[in-house]
Design a protein around this motif. Structure first.
Motif, PDB file in Angstrom:
ATOM      1  N   TYR A   1       0.843  -1.186   0.000  1.00 18.89           N
ATOM      2  CA  TYR A   1       0.000   0.000   0.000  1.00 18.89           C
ATOM      3  C   TYR A   1       0.881   1.240   0.000  1.00 18.89           C
ATOM      4  O   TYR A   1       1.723   1.410   0.869  1.00 18.89           O
ATOM      5  CB  TYR A   1      -0.906   0.027   1.237  1.00 18.89           C
ATOM      6  CG  TYR A   1      -1.858  -1.142   1.283  1.00 18.89           C
ATOM      7  CD1 TYR A   1      -3.010  -1.146   0.512  1.00 18.89           C
ATOM      8  CD2 TYR A   1      -1.582  -2.248   2.076  1.00 18.89           C
ATOM      9  CE1 TYR A   1      -3.867  -2.233   0.542  1.00 18.89           C
ATOM     10  CE2 TYR A   1      -2.445  -3.331   2.109  1.00 18.89           C
ATOM     11  CZ  TYR A   1      -3.582  -3.311   1.335  1.00 18.89           C
ATOM     12  OH  TYR A   1      -4.434  -4.375   1.361  1.00 18.89           O
ATOM     13  N   ALA A   2       0.678   2.098  -0.972  1.00 17.23           N
ATOM     14  CA  ALA A   2       1.466   3.331  -1.048  1.00 17.23           C
ATOM     15  C   ALA A   2       0.920   4.337  -0.045  1.00 17.23           C
ATOM     16  O   ALA A   2      -0.265   4.638  -0.029  1.00 17.23           O
ATOM     17  CB  ALA A   2       1.410   3.910  -2.455  1.00 17.23           C
ATOM     18  N   ARG A   3       1.786   4.820   0.830  1.00 17.08           N
ATOM     19  CA  ARG A   3       1.377   5.806   1.828  1.00 17.08           C
ATOM     20  C   ARG A   3       1.410   7.207   1.241  1.00 17.08           C
ATOM     21  O   ARG A   3       0.620   8.055   1.552  1.00 17.08           O
ATOM     22  CB  ARG A   3       2.293   5.726   3.036  1.00 17.08           C
ATOM     23  CG  ARG A   3       2.072   4.462   3.824  1.00 17.08           C
ATOM     24  CD  ARG A   3       3.239   4.208   4.772  1.00 17.08           C
ATOM     25  NE  ARG A   3       3.075   2.965   5.466  1.00 17.08           N
ATOM     26  CZ  ARG A   3       3.333   1.788   4.958  1.00 17.08           C
ATOM     27  NH1 ARG A   3       3.775   1.683   3.732  1.00 17.08           N
ATOM     28  NH2 ARG A   3       3.157   0.695   5.656  1.00 17.08           N
ATOM     29  N   CYS A   4       2.415   7.446   0.400  1.00 17.38           N
ATOM     30  CA  CYS A   4       2.602   8.755  -0.215  1.00 17.38           C
ATOM     31  C   CYS A   4       3.177   8.501  -1.599  1.00 17.38           C
ATOM     32  O   CYS A   4       4.238   7.882  -1.718  1.00 17.38           O
ATOM     33  CB  CYS A   4       3.560   9.582   0.646  1.00 17.38           C
ATOM     34  SG  CYS A   4       4.130  11.099  -0.123  1.00 17.38           S
ATOM     35  N   GLN A   5       2.496   8.942  -2.615  1.00 15.13           N
ATOM     36  CA  GLN A   5       2.908   8.656  -3.986  1.00 15.13           C
ATOM     37  C   GLN A   5       4.272   9.263  -4.312  1.00 15.13           C
ATOM     38  O   GLN A   5       5.016   8.716  -5.111  1.00 15.13           O
ATOM     39  CB  GLN A   5       1.857   9.217  -4.954  1.00 15.13           C
ATOM     40  CG  GLN A   5       1.994   8.727  -6.352  1.00 15.13           C
ATOM     41  CD  GLN A   5       1.617   7.259  -6.507  1.00 15.13           C
ATOM     42  OE1 GLN A   5       1.141   6.618  -5.583  1.00 15.13           O
ATOM     43  NE2 GLN A   5       1.840   6.726  -7.679  1.00 15.13           N
ATOM     44  N   SER A   6       4.641  10.373  -3.680  1.00 19.17           N
ATOM     45  CA  SER A   6       5.893  11.052  -4.017  1.00 19.17           C
ATOM     46  C   SER A   6       6.892  11.026  -2.864  1.00 19.17           C
ATOM     47  O   SER A   6       7.775  11.871  -2.793  1.00 19.17           O
ATOM     48  CB  SER A   6       5.599  12.498  -4.421  1.00 19.17           C
ATOM     49  OG  SER A   6       4.983  13.176  -3.352  1.00 19.17           O
TER      50      SER A   6
ATOM     51  N   ILE B   1       9.402  14.038  -3.154  1.00 26.40           N
ATOM     52  CA  ILE B   1       9.789  14.552  -4.449  1.00 26.40           C
ATOM     53  C   ILE B   1       8.757  15.603  -4.875  1.00 26.40           C
ATOM     54  O   ILE B   1       7.559  15.359  -4.833  1.00 26.40           O
ATOM     55  CB  ILE B   1       9.824  13.436  -5.521  1.00 26.40           C
ATOM     56  CG1 ILE B   1      10.784  12.335  -5.127  1.00 26.40           C
ATOM     57  CG2 ILE B   1      10.177  14.011  -6.888  1.00 26.40           C
ATOM     58  CD1 ILE B   1      12.217  12.755  -5.091  1.00 26.40           C
ATOM     59  N   SER B   2       9.254  16.785  -5.244  1.00 27.37           N
ATOM     60  CA  SER B   2       8.391  17.852  -5.722  1.00 27.37           C
ATOM     61  C   SER B   2       9.122  18.581  -6.845  1.00 27.37           C
ATOM     62  O   SER B   2      10.253  19.014  -6.660  1.00 27.37           O
ATOM     63  CB  SER B   2       8.060  18.814  -4.580  1.00 27.37           C
ATOM     64  OG  SER B   2       7.275  19.887  -5.044  1.00 27.37           O
ATOM     65  N   ASN B   3       8.487  18.690  -7.991  1.00 30.22           N
ATOM     66  CA  ASN B   3       9.053  19.357  -9.169  1.00 30.22           C
ATOM     67  C   ASN B   3      10.413  18.767  -9.544  1.00 30.22           C
ATOM     68  O   ASN B   3      11.334  19.502  -9.904  1.00 30.22           O
ATOM     69  CB  ASN B   3       9.179  20.869  -8.942  1.00 30.22           C
ATOM     70  CG  ASN B   3       7.843  21.528  -8.754  1.00 30.22           C
ATOM     71  OD1 ASN B   3       6.858  21.123  -9.354  1.00 30.22           O
ATOM     72  ND2 ASN B   3       7.800  22.543  -7.918  1.00 30.22           N
ATOM     73  N   GLY B   4      10.566  17.471  -9.443  1.00 23.41           N
ATOM     74  CA  GLY B   4      11.793  16.800  -9.846  1.00 23.41           C
ATOM     75  C   GLY B   4      12.953  16.927  -8.872  1.00 23.41           C
ATOM     76  O   GLY B   4      14.064  16.534  -9.179  1.00 23.41           O
ATOM     77  N   ARG B   5      12.722  17.481  -7.675  1.00 26.72           N
ATOM     78  CA  ARG B   5      13.764  17.632  -6.666  1.00 26.72           C
ATOM     79  C   ARG B   5      13.356  16.892  -5.399  1.00 26.72           C
ATOM     80  O   ARG B   5      12.176  16.756  -5.105  1.00 26.72           O
ATOM     81  CB  ARG B   5      13.981  19.114  -6.320  1.00 26.72           C
ATOM     82  CG  ARG B   5      14.670  19.886  -7.419  1.00 26.72           C
ATOM     83  CD  ARG B   5      15.013  21.301  -6.982  1.00 26.72           C
ATOM     84  NE  ARG B   5      15.653  21.391  -5.692  1.00 26.72           N
ATOM     85  CZ  ARG B   5      16.972  21.317  -5.484  1.00 26.72           C
ATOM     86  NH1 ARG B   5      17.784  21.108  -6.481  1.00 26.72           N
ATOM     87  NH2 ARG B   5      17.472  21.418  -4.272  1.00 26.72           N
ATOM     88  N   ALA B   6      14.351  16.442  -4.646  1.00 27.99           N
ATOM     89  CA  ALA B   6      14.104  15.743  -3.387  1.00 27.99           C
ATOM     90  C   ALA B   6      14.232  16.729  -2.228  1.00 27.99           C
ATOM     91  O   ALA B   6      15.150  17.542  -2.201  1.00 27.99           O
ATOM     92  CB  ALA B   6      15.089  14.604  -3.219  1.00 27.99           C
TER      93      ALA B   6
END
Length: 152
Positions: free
Chosen positions: A40-45, A144-149
């Protein structure tokens, strides 16, 4: 009938209040992690950093910085003097700007960047490339947001 329903719901509510939520963090040393992937994915990113590689760029330049620097230097040099002095200043500005632009481009390309190998919450494994770590270490839980960690 209502009393019987009430007597059944009270113990169920008490049991539900005692349950611990799934997907919480666990501590290992001074770092906090999520449990392993359980389907189960908790957070997709979101995910955990498995490995970080430092990569060094090339010491060569494409010439684009030299051309742009030469143009800017020529324009600025043209603003100085008059007559043949203006032509000399334009040529000197173009040469100096070309050298400076080439060096700036070469330094920018040779700066190190980081490849972060991530295991996402949904089981995927991805690699994110970025110039700085901003406190991210191996084992850190990130988003991950806008291709950055970013640390989560």
């Amino acid at each position: 009938m209502r009393l019987r329903l009430f007597l059944v719901l009270i113990p169920l509510a008490m049991l539900a209040a005692c349950a611990t939520p799934g997907g919480g963090y666990y501590s290992q040393g001074n770092q906090y992690h999520r449990p392993a992937y359980d389907g189960y994915a908790r957070c997709q990113s979101c995910g955990v950093v498995e490995k970080i590689d430092r990569v060094y760029g090339e010491r060569e330049s494409s010439g684009g910085g030299a051309v742009l620097g030469g143009i800017i230097g020529g324009v600025l040099g043209n603003q100085v003097g008059s007559g043949s002095g203006r032509a000399a200043a334009t040529a000197a500005g173009a040469i100096a700007g070309g050298i400076a632009g080439n060096n700036i481009e070469r330094n920018n390309k040779s700066a190190p960047w980081y490849e972060l190998y991530l295991r996402m919450d949904d089981g995927r494994r991805i690699v994110v490339t970025q110039r700085d770590l901003n406190g991210i270490r191996e084992g850190a839980y990130i988003r991950i947001s806008n291709g950055r960690a970013y640390l989560n």
